[in-house]
Enzyme design. Structure first.
Site, PDB file in Angstrom:
ATOM      1  N   TYR A 201     -42.137  48.312  -9.197  1.00  0.00           N
ATOM      2  CA  TYR A 201     -42.190  47.049  -8.671  1.00  0.00           C
ATOM      3  C   TYR A 201     -43.480  46.704  -9.603  1.00  0.00           C
ATOM      4  O   TYR A 201     -43.707  47.024  -9.910  1.00  0.00           O
ATOM      5  CB  TYR A 201     -43.096  47.981  -6.907  1.00  0.00           C
ATOM      6  CG  TYR A 201     -42.742  47.518  -5.670  1.00  0.00           C
ATOM      7  CD1 TYR A 201     -43.478  45.753  -5.464  1.00  0.00           C
ATOM      8  CD2 TYR A 201     -42.363  48.433  -4.910  1.00  0.00           C
ATOM      9  CE1 TYR A 201     -42.150  46.118  -4.026  1.00  0.00           C
ATOM     10  CE2 TYR A 201     -42.081  47.664  -3.727  1.00  0.00           C
ATOM     11  CZ  TYR A 201     -42.340  47.020  -3.332  1.00  0.00           C
ATOM     12  OH  TYR A 201     -41.579  46.267  -1.943  1.00  0.00           O
ATOM     13  N   GLU A 203     -44.962  43.331  -8.831  1.00  0.00           N
ATOM     14  CA  GLU A 203     -45.559  42.172  -7.913  1.00  0.00           C
ATOM     15  C   GLU A 203     -46.567  41.380  -9.115  1.00  0.00           C
ATOM     16  O   GLU A 203     -47.125  41.897  -9.433  1.00  0.00           O
ATOM     17  CB  GLU A 203     -46.357  42.152  -6.633  1.00  0.00           C
ATOM     18  CG  GLU A 203     -45.600  42.528  -5.644  1.00  0.00           C
ATOM     19  CD  GLU A 203     -46.389  42.569  -4.007  1.00  0.00           C
ATOM     20  OE1 GLU A 203     -47.613  42.449  -4.639  1.00  0.00           O
ATOM     21  OE2 GLU A 203     -45.435  43.197  -3.262  1.00  0.00           O
ATOM     22  N   ASP A 347     -29.389  21.639  -7.832  1.00  0.00           N
ATOM     23  CA  ASP A 347     -28.914  23.208  -7.485  1.00  0.00           C
ATOM     24  C   ASP A 347     -27.501  22.725  -8.317  1.00  0.00           C
ATOM     25  O   ASP A 347     -25.855  22.377  -8.018  1.00  0.00           O
ATOM     26  CB  ASP A 347     -28.605  23.399  -5.916  1.00  0.00           C
ATOM     27  CG  ASP A 347     -28.370  24.099  -5.556  1.00  0.00           C
ATOM     28  OD1 ASP A 347     -27.722  25.070  -6.535  1.00  0.00           O
ATOM     29  OD2 ASP A 347     -27.912  24.862  -4.768  1.00  0.00           O
ATOM     30  N   THR A 373     -27.496  30.360  -8.628  1.00  0.00           N
ATOM     31  CA  THR A 373     -27.794  31.322  -8.699  1.00  0.00           C
ATOM     32  C   THR A 373     -27.087  32.162 -10.342  1.00  0.00           C
ATOM     33  O   THR A 373     -26.937  31.122 -11.178  1.00  0.00           O
ATOM     34  CB  THR A 373     -26.236  31.594  -7.952  1.00  0.00           C
ATOM     35  OG1 THR A 373     -24.785  31.043  -8.132  1.00  0.00           O
ATOM     36  CG2 THR A 373     -26.682  30.967  -6.834  1.00  0.00           C
ATOM     37  N   LYS A 376     -22.132  33.221 -10.665  1.00  0.00           N
ATOM     38  CA  LYS A 376     -20.635  32.079 -10.083  1.00  0.00           C
ATOM     39  C   LYS A 376     -20.318  32.090 -11.850  1.00  0.00           C
ATOM     40  O   LYS A 376     -19.998  33.034 -12.338  1.00  0.00           O
ATOM     41  CB  LYS A 376     -20.991  31.352  -9.595  1.00  0.00           C
ATOM     42  CG  LYS A 376     -21.854  31.204  -8.593  1.00  0.00           C
ATOM     43  CD  LYS A 376     -21.892  30.239  -7.271  1.00  0.00           C
ATOM     44  CE  LYS A 376     -22.030  30.463  -5.791  1.00  0.00           C
ATOM     45  NZ  LYS A 376     -23.732  30.687  -5.610  1.00  0.00           N
ATOM     46  N   ARG A 382     -26.069  39.043  -9.154  1.00  0.00           N
ATOM     47  CA  ARG A 382     -26.188  38.485  -7.543  1.00  0.00           C
ATOM     48  C   ARG A 382     -27.283  38.332  -7.331  1.00  0.00           C
ATOM     49  O   ARG A 382     -28.064  39.110  -7.085  1.00  0.00           O
ATOM     50  CB  ARG A 382     -25.787  38.961  -6.202  1.00  0.00           C
ATOM     51  CG  ARG A 382     -24.013  39.399  -6.799  1.00  0.00           C
ATOM     52  CD  ARG A 382     -23.781  39.225  -4.869  1.00  0.00           C
ATOM     53  NE  ARG A 382     -24.172  38.362  -4.180  1.00  0.00           N
ATOM     54  CZ  ARG A 382     -23.886  36.951  -4.265  1.00  0.00           C
ATOM     55  NH1 ARG A 382     -22.828  37.104  -4.255  1.00  0.00           N
ATOM     56  NH2 ARG A 382     -24.707  36.389  -3.244  1.00  0.00           N
TER      57      ARG A 382
HETATM   58  N1  PLP Z   1     -25.846  26.998  -3.646  1.00  0.00           N
HETATM   59  C1  PLP Z   1     -25.066  26.647  -3.850  1.00  0.00           C
HETATM   60  C2  PLP Z   1     -24.643  24.987  -4.781  1.00  0.00           C
HETATM   61  C3  PLP Z   1     -23.699  27.179  -3.594  1.00  0.00           C
HETATM   62  O1  PLP Z   1     -22.639  27.665  -3.785  1.00  0.00           O
HETATM   63  C4  PLP Z   1     -24.864  28.999  -3.153  1.00  0.00           C
HETATM   64  C5  PLP Z   1     -23.670  30.140  -3.290  1.00  0.00           C
HETATM   65  O2  PLP Z   1     -22.521  30.059  -2.758  1.00  0.00           O
HETATM   66  C6  PLP Z   1     -25.884  28.890  -2.867  1.00  0.00           C
HETATM   67  C7  PLP Z   1     -26.584  27.673  -3.125  1.00  0.00           C
HETATM   68  C8  PLP Z   1     -26.938  29.921  -2.462  1.00  0.00           C
HETATM   69  O3  PLP Z   1     -26.601  31.720  -2.599  1.00  0.00           O
HETATM   70  P1  PLP Z   1     -26.898  32.093  -2.383  1.00  0.00           P
HETATM   71  O4  PLP Z   1     -25.435  33.189  -1.558  1.00  0.00           O
HETATM   72  O5  PLP Z   1     -27.304  33.198  -3.900  1.00  0.00           O
HETATM   73  O6  PLP Z   1     -28.473  32.599  -1.450  1.00  0.00           O
END
Ligand code: PLP
Length: 560
Positions: A201, A203, A347, A373, A376, A382
């Protein structure tokens, strides 16, 4: 050169003689025992020598027991150790030249003093030949050993679960994975993810924890942070978000108040749930205006976006998508945000690996916040991550913890550190370039005979294939392809006439197959297989035949 040497009681006298022999030749020797002829257990000495060879404290090892068999078995359980039981000088010479043995094992009961000296001489005078056939065979030994390690503890602890996980390992190995959001993390990343930090842990943040005993957790997180900033050229990083959705939530909470307006790409045109879907927290807490693609070009309609920004005066513009095959022009989004007085969040979940590898422009110079993320195209665990300008650092950190999360998953943070190191290597640039080259090659096969590419092609790792001309849904196509061992997902196309549960398209991505080492020729082959399945009308014979070809193809490209 340093040699570690060990023996049990039966090998004690021979060991003393070998120590003297090696010392006379000027070789540094570390004697790990036994130090008398009193009864002793050979695995204890095998362990001490094997560990030293495995971690580099010794260059080589010598182990001696009565027959040498027990010592060989015990030492060869250690990764990186190649222990060879040698009874003759010829054995020793071959063990070195063919097998690159690094631990010499002797059977004291079988060897006279003269024999021992001759074997040692042959051992010292020979080295690995490095011939291709021997190197190839040694690589196979290492790879077998890694496979054996996989799920070893579960064999006894939970055979039922182990069977399920073995099934998944086989599925990932035998299928062609074209899911655009998936990849194969390296063994190094998976080792870090399964490491002792799973028990910790922590935090808070490095140097500012609510828990004690965080010295190594701090070091791992610092490493991840330094690497994240270096890889993406960001002022500030936060590597604690549990996933991409949590990263987005933390940015929204840092930048917005409930009810504020966000302008984001609509899900129906390729956006993500967390960009304002009405069932998602983003759509429930904020006033979300969706933008999309132009009907004719199927590329983001920047003019319409600018008009929406002028009309709705959003506080935040969100850029990024889950199913958009074209490059994103971050400078253009920044200009729209500036004109509307909005902040800009990118994002880059899907394209993070391409950005890291230089195959897509970076959003970092343009965006106030960048979320991603890590699993990918970036090929890590993950999880999620946030990059931002320094002036938002405290806000972002506070929103991640204690805002929306408790303790970070420190094992996953360590795995992120491992993946970021991999992404910093020159080989990752080549990987990213190959991912996009493969996507172009595969997409190129998806034209004509009822198939159409949304926007006409791809600039990144994915393509959207419109199946309208074939008269089958994305759901039906994905199900047929799965029966043939090809894994894709159904996907809505812009202005889709079908609902999202059936959809008119499939999304195909090349991040995972590129990790397996596939290149353009394989993509052309895979494209032909997909076409065959899509035109098969579900004929079981055709699907079985394609499955056989897929099995042949995947067998040639091992998963990491
Ligand atoms: N943002 C985008 C553009 C995504 O394609 C994804 C997942 O496919 C996410 C955010 C969310 O990721 P997570 O599944 O790790 O919450």
């Amino acid at each position: 050169m340093k040699i570690a040497i060990g023996a049990d009681h039966a090998g004690y006298a021979t060991k003393q003689a070998v120590v003297e022999l090696l010392s006379r030749r000027g070789i540094a020797v570390e004697d790990v025992g036994a130090h008398s002829a009193a009864a002793a257990d050979y695995p204890d000495y095998a362990r001490e020598v094997a560990r030293r060879v495995a971690d580099g404290r010794a260059d080589e090892g010598v182990l001696i027991c009565s027959t040498g068999i027990g010592m060989s078995i015990a030492a060869n359980r250690f990764g990186g150790v190649r222990a060879a039981l040698c009874a003759t000088p010829d054995d020793a010479a071959r063990a070195r030249t063919h097998n690159n043995a690094n631990v010499l094992v002797l059977g004291a009961a079988r060897l006279t003093a003269g024999h021992v000296e001759a074997v040692i001489r042959a051992w010292l005078e020979n080295a690995f030949s490095a011939e291709e056939r021997h190197a190839r065979r040694l690589a196979k030994i290492e790879s077998n050993a890694e496979d054996q390690d996989e799920l070893r503890a579960l064999r006894r602890a939970d055979p039922e679960l182990r069977e399920i996980l073995c099934g998944e390992i086989a599925r990932q190995r035998d299928a062609l994975n074209l899911i655009a959001s998936e990849n194969y993390a390296s063994r190094a990343v998976r080792e870090a993810q399964g490491s002792a930090l799973i028990n910790k842990y922590a935090e808070g943040y490095p140097g500012r924890r609510w828990y004690h005993g965080c010295e190594f957790a701090d070091a791992a997180e610092q490493l991840a942070l330094t690497r994240a900033r270096a890889l993406f050229g960001a002022e500030h990083a936060n590597v604690q978000p549990h996933c991409g959705s949590a990263a987005n939530m933390a940015v929204y909470f840092a930048a917005l108040s409930p009810g504020d307006t966000i302008l984001a790409m609509s899900l129906a045109h390729g956006g993500h749930l967390t960009h304002g879907h009405k069932l998602n927290f983003s759509g429930r807490l904020f006033n979300v205006i969706g933008y999309g693609v132009d009907r004719a070009t199927e590329r983001i309609d920047m003019r319409a976006l600018a008009a929406l920004a002028r009309e709705h005066k959003p506080r935040l513009i969100v850029v990024g998508a889950s199913a958009y095959p074209r490059a994103l022009d971050f400078a253009a989004f920044r200009a729209v945000a500036d004109e509307a007085g909005a902040m800009l969040m990118v994002d880059m979940a899907h394209i993070a690996g391409l950005v890291a590898g230089g195959s897509h422009a970076s959003p970092v110079p343009y965006a106030d916040f960048v979320t991603t993320t890590t699993h990918k195209t970036l090929r890590g665990p993950r999880s999620g991550m946030i990059l931002c300008r320094d002036r938002f650092a405290d806000d972002i950190d506070r929103q991640v913890f204690p805002g929306i999360q408790g303790g970070p998953e420190m094992h996953t943070v360590a795995a992120k550190a491992a993946c970021l190191r991999e992404a910093l290597q020159p080989s990752f640039r080549a990987y990213a370039a190959q991912v996009t080259a493969n996507a172009r090659a595969l997409a190129g096969t998806m034209r004509g005979d009822g198939l159409r590419l949304v926007s006409g092609g791809t600039d990144n790792h994915l393509a959207l294939v419109d199946l309208t001309g074939l008269g089958i849904s994305g759901a039906d196509a994905a199900a047929m392809l799965e029966r043939a061992g090809i894994i894709v997902n159904k996907n809505a196309i812009p202005f889709d006439a079908r609902g999202p549960l059936t959809a008119s398209g499939i999304r195909i991505g090349t991040a995972a197959v590129t990790t397996r080492g596939m290149k353009e020729p394989e993509m052309l082959r895979v494209g032909a297989l997909i076409r065959e399945v899509l035109h098969s009308a579900g004929d079981g014979k055709i699907l079985d035949r394609v499955r056989g070809v897929v099995a042949e193809l995947t067998a040639r490209f091992p998963v990491p």
